[in-house]
Design a protein around this motif. Structure first.
Motif, PDB file in Angstrom:
ATOM      1  N   ASN A 265       0.774  -1.421   0.087  1.00 40.41           N
ATOM      2  CA  ASN A 265       0.006   0.062   0.071  1.00 40.41           C
ATOM      3  C   ASN A 265       0.903   1.221   0.044  1.00 40.41           C
ATOM      4  N   ASP A 266       0.345   2.344  -0.251  1.00 42.75           N
ATOM      5  CA  ASP A 266       1.021   3.520  -0.490  1.00 42.75           C
ATOM      6  C   ASP A 266       1.051   4.540   0.958  1.00 42.75           C
ATOM      7  N   TYR A 267       0.849   3.893   2.171  1.00 38.17           N
ATOM      8  CA  TYR A 267       1.039   4.613   3.384  1.00 38.17           C
ATOM      9  C   TYR A 267       2.391   5.229   3.305  1.00 38.17           C
ATOM     10  N   TYR A 268       3.466   4.721   2.840  1.00 36.57           N
ATOM     11  CA  TYR A 268       4.669   5.376   2.469  1.00 36.57           C
ATOM     12  C   TYR A 268       5.058   5.166   1.121  1.00 36.57           C
ATOM     13  N   ASP A 269       6.131   5.990   0.540  1.00 38.49           N
ATOM     14  CA  ASP A 269       6.665   5.700  -0.733  1.00 38.49           C
ATOM     15  C   ASP A 269       6.972   4.126  -1.102  1.00 38.49           C
ATOM     16  N   VAL A 270       6.045   3.608  -1.989  1.00 36.77           N
ATOM     17  CA  VAL A 270       6.049   2.254  -2.436  1.00 36.77           C
ATOM     18  C   VAL A 270       7.423   1.763  -3.041  1.00 36.77           C
ATOM     19  N   ARG A 271       8.207   2.752  -3.551  1.00 38.86           N
ATOM     20  CA  ARG A 271       9.407   2.636  -3.922  1.00 38.86           C
ATOM     21  C   ARG A 271      10.421   1.801  -2.976  1.00 38.86           C
TER      22      ARG A 271
ATOM     23  N   CYS B 260       0.323 -19.342  20.298  1.00 34.89           N
ATOM     24  CA  CYS B 260       0.563 -17.990  19.907  1.00 34.89           C
ATOM     25  C   CYS B 260       1.591 -17.142  20.589  1.00 34.89           C
ATOM     26  N   THR B 261       2.404 -16.430  20.184  1.00 34.77           N
ATOM     27  CA  THR B 261       3.399 -15.484  20.941  1.00 34.77           C
ATOM     28  C   THR B 261       3.264 -14.069  20.170  1.00 34.77           C
ATOM     29  N   GLY B 262       3.050 -13.066  20.965  1.00 33.24           N
ATOM     30  CA  GLY B 262       2.866 -11.835  20.657  1.00 33.24           C
ATOM     31  C   GLY B 262       4.098 -11.139  21.112  1.00 33.24           C
ATOM     32  N   LEU B 263       4.763 -10.489  20.354  1.00 35.17           N
ATOM     33  CA  LEU B 263       5.892  -9.371  20.556  1.00 35.17           C
ATOM     34  C   LEU B 263       5.465  -7.895  20.795  1.00 35.17           C
ATOM     35  N   ARG B 264       5.619  -7.219  21.867  1.00 35.30           N
ATOM     36  CA  ARG B 264       5.411  -5.855  21.871  1.00 35.30           C
ATOM     37  C   ARG B 264       6.724  -4.935  21.600  1.00 35.30           C
ATOM     38  N   PHE B 265       6.665  -4.516  20.195  1.00 38.80           N
ATOM     39  CA  PHE B 265       7.835  -3.993  19.978  1.00 38.80           C
ATOM     40  C   PHE B 265       8.086  -2.530  20.374  1.00 38.80           C
ATOM     41  N   PHE B 266       9.255  -2.035  20.683  1.00 41.78           N
ATOM     42  CA  PHE B 266       9.632  -0.780  21.203  1.00 41.78           C
ATOM     43  C   PHE B 266      10.497   0.057  20.471  1.00 41.78           C
ATOM     44  N   THR B 267       9.678   1.004  19.515  1.00 42.51           N
ATOM     45  CA  THR B 267      10.516   2.064  18.741  1.00 42.51           C
ATOM     46  C   THR B 267      11.449   1.358  18.082  1.00 42.51           C
ATOM     47  N   VAL B 268      11.212   0.475  16.921  1.00 42.85           N
ATOM     48  CA  VAL B 268      12.253  -0.270  16.185  1.00 42.85           C
ATOM     49  C   VAL B 268      12.655   0.779  15.202  1.00 42.85           C
ATOM     50  N   TYR B 269      14.132   0.867  15.034  1.00 43.24           N
ATOM     51  CA  TYR B 269      14.825   1.571  13.999  1.00 43.24           C
ATOM     52  C   TYR B 269      15.926   0.970  13.464  1.00 43.24           C
ATOM     53  N   GLY B 270      16.438   1.697  12.235  1.00 37.82           N
ATOM     54  CA  GLY B 270      17.719   1.042  11.747  1.00 37.82           C
ATOM     55  C   GLY B 270      17.459   1.124   9.896  1.00 37.82           C
ATOM     56  N   PRO B 271      18.357   0.687   9.388  1.00 38.53           N
ATOM     57  CA  PRO B 271      18.428   0.545   7.854  1.00 38.53           C
ATOM     58  C   PRO B 271      17.071   0.033   7.359  1.00 38.53           C
ATOM     59  N   TRP B 272      16.849   0.754   6.355  1.00 37.87           N
ATOM     60  CA  TRP B 272      15.350   0.344   5.572  1.00 37.87           C
ATOM     61  C   TRP B 272      14.403   0.325   6.327  1.00 37.87           C
ATOM     62  N   GLY B 273      14.295   1.395   7.564  1.00 39.77           N
ATOM     63  CA  GLY B 273      13.215   1.726   8.178  1.00 39.77           C
ATOM     64  C   GLY B 273      12.221   2.446   7.582  1.00 39.77           C
ATOM     65  N   ARG B 274      11.196   3.012   8.483  1.00 37.36           N
ATOM     66  CA  ARG B 274       9.948   3.379   7.742  1.00 37.36           C
ATOM     67  C   ARG B 274      10.017   4.881   7.948  1.00 37.36           C
ATOM     68  N   PRO B 275       9.755   5.802   6.671  1.00 38.32           N
ATOM     69  CA  PRO B 275      10.039   7.091   6.774  1.00 38.32           C
ATOM     70  C   PRO B 275       8.879   7.910   7.463  1.00 38.32           C
ATOM     71  N   ASP B 276       7.973   7.126   8.008  1.00 40.66           N
ATOM     72  CA  ASP B 276       6.899   7.905   8.927  1.00 40.66           C
ATOM     73  C   ASP B 276       7.513   8.099  10.220  1.00 40.66           C
ATOM     74  N   MET B 277       8.511   7.372  10.668  1.00 41.54           N
ATOM     75  CA  MET B 277       9.146   7.322  11.977  1.00 41.54           C
ATOM     76  C   MET B 277      10.051   8.706  12.421  1.00 41.54           C
ATOM     77  N   ALA B 278      10.093   9.177  13.604  1.00 41.33           N
ATOM     78  CA  ALA B 278      10.848  10.258  13.766  1.00 41.33           C
ATOM     79  C   ALA B 278      12.302  10.277  13.339  1.00 41.33           C
ATOM     80  N   TYR B 279      12.961   9.276  13.654  1.00 41.75           N
ATOM     81  CA  TYR B 279      14.269   9.644  13.365  1.00 41.75           C
ATOM     82  C   TYR B 279      14.755   9.598  11.780  1.00 41.75           C
ATOM     83  N   PHE B 280      13.690   9.038  11.187  1.00 40.05           N
ATOM     84  CA  PHE B 280      13.955   8.875   9.401  1.00 40.05           C
ATOM     85  C   PHE B 280      13.428  10.408   8.867  1.00 40.05           C
ATOM     86  N   LYS B 281      12.351  10.915   9.407  1.00 43.61           N
ATOM     87  CA  LYS B 281      11.889  12.017   9.121  1.00 43.61           C
ATOM     88  C   LYS B 281      12.937  13.263   9.465  1.00 43.61           C
TER      89      LYS B 281
END
Length: 344
Positions: free
Chosen positions: A54-60, A194-215
């Motif tokens: 989907n196009d939530y952020y740049d599909v490229r 079932c095993t659920g994982l509560r992720f805490f502010t994951v960051y790094g290469p190939w990350g999401r452009p909508d997250m603060a560090y990327f912006k």
């Protein structure tokens, strides 16, 4: 405790001595999904990825992640929406997965205020489709992504999986809590582990452009001001992507949980960092200064996150080791090599 209690149990790898273990990863073109697919496929698992791109952020950016994965012998991809009941049912029946890593979701706290139906469609209906596929096709273990956002208005620190999480401050958080309840019900009704994982502010290469560090990185490199909310009085349990993937792979490699079990774990760094420290790390690694615009807290946000990972360390051997400065340095190198050059 199931990992400690069932150390003598048969691991997933040992259940299929004559064939490769097959794993479905939803959201495979996403940030965490891409990294997990790469690690697991490179480790000898057969990985099938699905994503609706989907196009939530740049599909490229998603396509670039998939381009990397397409080079791996053990990876195949299908463009498929989780809400496509017929398509997902056919995929589950045709592929006969051993394990499912459900990472596909509509992400983002703030966007849930603007487009709430995207969250009920993807996070609720999509997760139900995955659960149905698992229970109707004898999947041995469902691992799924939850979020630190479920802790909502909790003020007790650090956040523990024993804490009540019935005060969400965003629809996104509410859908993630709903996912945990849905998985609990399927574990109880159908014996699906079932095993659920509560992720805490994951960051790094190939990350999401909508997250603060990327912006921030984009703005800093372009000489534009960055928006710093709550006047900079924010702390986050920033967790580097490789540490997250290490934890997930340990869970995949480890013994199968007993039928009907449902456990939830925090996957965080166990060390809240100031937002100002993140900005300084970016300034240092990008070798440019940031122009700050200080703003009040945004709706749906929280001032601090802090993960209690005692259970994750004890049961799963989860032990993050990447400092914020080292993680941001790695991200910045990737950012300069990929984003600045390609313009994505």
């Amino acid at each position: 405790m199931w990992r400690a209690a069932f150390t003598a149990a048969t691991s997933l790898a040992k259940t299929k001595k004559e064939s490769v273990v097959k794993i479905l990863i939803t959201g495979a073109a996403g940030f965490i999904g891409c990294h997990c697919a790469q690690r697991l496929a490179s480790s000898g698992y057969e990985v099938i990825g699905v994503d609706n791109l989907n196009d939530y952020y740049d599909v490229r950016l998603k396509e670039a992640r998939l381009a990397l994965l397409s080079k791996l012998k053990g990876f195949r991809f299908f463009k498929l929406d989780l809400t496509d009941r017929a398509g997902m049912a056919d995929l589950f029946q045709r592929e006969n997965f051993d394990l499912v890593l459900h990472l596909g979701a509509q992400a983002g706290v703030r966007y849930s205020i603007e487009n709430p139906f995207a969250y009920t469609d993807s996070n609720i209906t999509g997760t139900l489709t995955v659960l149905e596929g698992c229970r109707r096709n004898a999947v041995k273990h469902l691992i799924y992504a939850s979020s630190s956002s479920v802790y909502g208005a909790n003020t007790k620190q650090p956040f523990s999986t024993d804490d009540r999480v019935d005060s969400p401050v965003s629809l996104y958080a509410a859908t993630k809590k709903a996912n945990e309840l849905m998985c609990q019900s399927y574990a109880h009704l159908y014996g699906l582990p079932c095993t659920g994982l509560r992720f805490f502010t994951v960051y790094g290469p190939w990350g999401r452009p909508d997250m603060a560090y990327f912006k921030f990185a984009v703005a800093i490199t372009k000489g534009k001001p960055i928006e710093v909310y709550n006047y900079g009085n924010m702390k986050r349990d920033f967790t580097y992507i490789d540490d997250i993937v290490d934890g997930i792979k340990s869970l995949v490699d480890g013994p199968l949980p007993p039928a009907g079990s449902h456990k939830v774990y925090n996957f965080g760094n166990n060390k809240p960092e100031k937002l100002t420290d993140l900005i300084e790390a970016l300034e240092q690694s990008l070798e440019r200064n940031a122009v700050r615009i200080f703003l009040p807290m945004q709706p749906g946000d929280v001032p601090e996150t802090f993960a209690d990972i005692d259970n994750s360390q004890r049961d799963l051997g989860f032990k993050p080791s990447t400092s914020l400065r080292e993680g941001i340095s790695r991200f910045s190198r990737w950012f300069r090599e990929h984003i600045e050059k390609t313009g994505i």
